[in-house]
Design an enzyme around this catalytic site. Structure first.
Site, PDB file in Angstrom:
ATOM      1  N   ASP A 439       0.829  -1.208   0.000  1.00 20.25           N
ATOM      2  CA  ASP A 439       0.000   0.000   0.000  1.00 20.25           C
ATOM      3  C   ASP A 439       0.867   1.264   0.000  1.00 20.25           C
ATOM      4  O   ASP A 439       2.078   1.217   0.261  1.00 20.25           O
ATOM      5  CB  ASP A 439      -0.930   0.001   1.211  1.00 20.25           C
ATOM      6  CG  ASP A 439      -2.304   0.588   0.911  1.00 20.25           C
ATOM      7  OD1 ASP A 439      -2.415   1.391  -0.042  1.00 20.25           O
ATOM      8  OD2 ASP A 439      -3.268   0.253   1.623  1.00 20.25           O
ATOM      9  N   ASP A 496     -10.434   1.772  -3.760  1.00 19.03           N
ATOM     10  CA  ASP A 496     -10.892   1.441  -2.414  1.00 19.03           C
ATOM     11  C   ASP A 496     -12.413   1.355  -2.334  1.00 19.03           C
ATOM     12  O   ASP A 496     -12.951   0.924  -1.309  1.00 19.03           O
ATOM     13  CB  ASP A 496     -10.408   2.498  -1.413  1.00 19.03           C
ATOM     14  CG  ASP A 496      -9.008   2.218  -0.891  1.00 19.03           C
ATOM     15  OD1 ASP A 496      -8.519   1.091  -1.083  1.00 19.03           O
ATOM     16  OD2 ASP A 496      -8.408   3.125  -0.287  1.00 19.03           O
TER      17      ASP A 496
END
Length: 692
Positions: A439, A496
């Site tokens: 990430d 997301d």
């Protein structure tokens, strides 16, 4: 001196470069393949007239336009000597190296050398072009464009990409007009905001027909793009690293590659070229023969609240639904109870895992699932042991604005990379881990190209030492997706947002570049955490099944009906994933703007599946026929509505597909189309086709 002419071609397209008097060449032709042309005649035919108000000759729009040649548009090179004086080179020919489908050209001016390389891949049809500069003495480099391509004249508009967190890959049209469309992404990552690509359709082009030119810049560290129409009407496209992101003097520099392609089959011709090239030529697969596993990620089930008994229960339920990989997300390390602490301290939290990760991994393996884990290596919290020990390892000022309560490690620092390698390698060595979710949750405090190069170096080292570990590029979702990062990873977390409606559009646009095999899509919670929208399980499941399928919700919330639907769709995906992995994703030209539809066509053309998502209420009462594409006109196809049971009471008629299969020709499917049952918004029809 005779013009120097170079011609690269494949079965689809030709690229012709011409240099006059030993100067940098221009691309005088890029389009449908030329056959039997007199190239010297083409070079002469390309010369343009001059008239009043112009110079006596047209300054060349070369592969690196030079200000020193009276070129009044944007120059391809902007550099300064150490004393600050502008450098305005006039490059002259040094050498040319020609190979099969490749070309390398070198030019020089004194101690400054410029090289451009071009190659066409004969199967994928992608042109790869790259520029480099070298100098005998250090210089400051403010801008170097990758080789400059001309834009088509019979084009009224261009499309680039905007976006935001949970809203990536928004296509936006811009009309061509005199002047510059400029984009300067200085976030230090590819960015939700500006995917580094441009599409240049000829007048009248659609998804399925017409001429389209496309370019993508394969770099993860922030880029600039300009599309310029000169006063004389010529048009140029430049891509490069974000300007002034090389603060130190340099003696050598390479741009990232430009990936360019021409299509005479609409946007889909570009899409299939990019999909195939990324899947087959850019990505390296740790397990190339393994089917893509059904993915489960625990983030939206537990967030930071890790409990071994709960995670075991969730894993058992996920496996029962069909999951084959379990990914432990953020919260397993340091004292990570929220996002304010512990980034950089990659030691397992003994409060949550007193016996380490072994008991959880052993349980997951008994369920015949593999195990993956979340890292955010490039980031550090001020509230962490490593920051307290090495505050100088953070990039930027100590009083900078934080993002998600975190700062960024200086990845150009070899000590930082060595520390991070040791931390990650220790976990990968201690446990049987075959997947990393990598990430990157904030922008840089200032743009610096060395940050991306340092991250590439760390990824390259880890991949060399742990070649069986697959890596996902996640950056708050889709903030770092490009062919540069994909040369080091095998999957992207596209957004997301687990909202199926949002993902339907995001996936549709991202398919212009990304194949199914790398594009993660997950069945989210009933009540979406990012949009607040409540969407039925059928829509959520089928949107995920259109890409690399996974789940990211708490399976304990599922009703028996929801669990049954999810098992059914997952079983369908497993039965079809191998041919879909290599299928072309073709965007369909829907007559109803409320319907977002695509056709995934097998490599041999023998089968396909159509996903037709209803994104909004239609203006008309009944569905408009949906035309398919890229079929054999004279072949006959059996058409089946896979989810006819999803028809509702308000669908009161008797279209054939509600009760039976349909056998028709490809010509009918492409020219007339399929009549689908009526449906509510937020629903999906799934149509399977087989060539007879």
């Amino acid at each position: 001196m005779k013009p120097q002419i170079w011609h690269l071609s494949d079965a689809r397209q030709s690229l012709v470069l011409v240099g006059e008097n030993g100067d940098l060449p221009q691309i005088i032709y890029w389009g449908a393949r030329l056959r039997g042309e007199d190239l010297a005649a083409l070079a002469r035919a390309h010369r343009m007239d001059v008239t009043g108000g112009m110079l006596d000759e047209n300054p060349p729009l070369s592969i690196c336009p030079e200000a020193a040649r009276s070129f009044s548009g944007q120059a391809g090179l902007k550099a300064r000597a150490l004393e600050g004086d502008l450098i305005r080179p006039r490059f002259k020919f040094v050498s040319a190296q020609e190979g099969d489908n490749s070309l390398a050209l070198t030019y020089a001016d004194g101690g400054l050398r410029y090289t451009a390389t071009f190659a066409i891949h004969p199967q994928t049809h992608i042109i790869t072009a790259q520029a480099s500069i070298s100098s005998d003495a250090p210089i400051y480099l403010d801008w170097l464009a990758a080789p400059v391509f001309p834009a088509p004249q019979l084009s009224d508009e261009m499309f680039d990409f905007a976006g935001r967190w949970i809203g990536e890959f928004q296509m936006q049209p811009h009309p061509w007009r005199a002047g510059i469309l400029a984009r300067d992404n200085r976030t230090g990552r590819t960015g939700h905001e500006h995917f580094p690509a441009i599409l240049l359709p000829a007048r009248g082009a659609t998804n399925c027909a017409g001429e389209v030119w496309a370019l993508h810049y394969g770099w993860s560290g922030g880029h600039a793009m300009l599309a310029e129409e000169l006063p004389d009407g010529r048009r140029q496209i430049q891509f490069g690293h974000a300007p002034q992101t090389e603060p130190a003097p340099i003696t050598a520099f390479d741009t990232a590659p430009i990936y360019a392609v021409f299509s005479d089959h609409g946007f889909n011709g570009c899409a299939t070229a990019y999909q195939r090239h990324l899947r087959d030529e850019i990505v390296t697969w740790p397990h190339p023969d393994r089917p893509r596993p059904v993915h489960y990620n625990c983030w939206e089930a537990v967030y930071f609240n890790h409990s071994l008994p709960e995670l075991k229960d969730i894993a058992t339920r996920a496996a029962d639904l069909g999951a084959e990989r379990f990914v432990l997300d953020d919260g397993w390390f340091g004292r990570r109870d929220d996002d304010t602490t512990s980034l950089g301290d990659w030691a397992i939290d003994p409060r949550k895992y007193p016996d380490g990760l072994g008991p959880l991994i052993d349980h997951i393996h008994t369920l015949k699932m593999t195990f993956g884990i979340w890292f955010e290596p490039e980031m550090v919290n001020p509230d962490s042991d490593i920051y307290r020990a090495h505050p100088d390892w953070a990039l930027g000022a100590t009083d900078q604005i934080l993002g998600r309560q975190q700062m960024v490690f200086d990845m150009s620092n070899a000590q930082v990379r060595e520390y991070l390698y040791g931390q990650i390698a220790a976990v990968l060595t201690a446990y049987d881990i075959d997947y990393i979710k990598w990430d990157h949750n904030r922008v840089l405090p200032h743009a610096d190209a060395s940050q991306a190069r340092g991250t590439y170096a760390l990824l390259d080292r880890l991949r060399a030492d742990f070649p069986r570990v697959e890596i996902e590029s996640c950056s708050s979702g889709g903030g770092r997706i490009d062919f540069g990062i994909m040369a080091r990873t095998q999957r992207v977390w596209l957004s997301d947002s687990n909202d199926a409606l949002e993902r339907l559009r995001i996936q549709h646009n991202a398919a212009l570049f990304l194949p199914m095999a790398v594009t993660g899509s997950h069945v989210g919670p009933r009540h979406c955490h990012t949009s607040g929208r409540v969407i039925g399980i059928e829509m959520r499941a089928w949107v995920a099944a259109a890409r690399h399928m996974g789940f990211e919700m708490d399976p304990r919330e599922l009703t028996d009906h929801e669990a049954g639907v999810l098992r059914d769709v997952t079983a369908w995906w497993k039965a079809n994933r191998d041919w879909m992995r290599r299928a072309d994703i073709l965007r369909l030209d829907s007559a109803d703007p409320a319907v977002i539809a695509e056709q995934q066509l097998a490599q041999d053309g023998g089968r396909f599946v159509v996903f037709a998502g209803k994104a909004d209420t239609s203006a008309q009462i009944l569905p408009r026929p949906l035309r398919l594409t890229a079929l054999e006109a004279d072949a006959r196809y059996r058409i089946r509505l896979r989810n006819k049971g999803d028809a509702i009471g308000l669908s009161r008629g008797a279209p054939l597909l509600k009760s039976d299969d349909m056998v028709v020709t490809g010509q009918y499917l492409m020219r007339q189309g399929i009549n689908l049952p009526w449906s509510f918004p937020l629903t999906m029809w799934v149509i399977e086709g087989e060539r007879l």
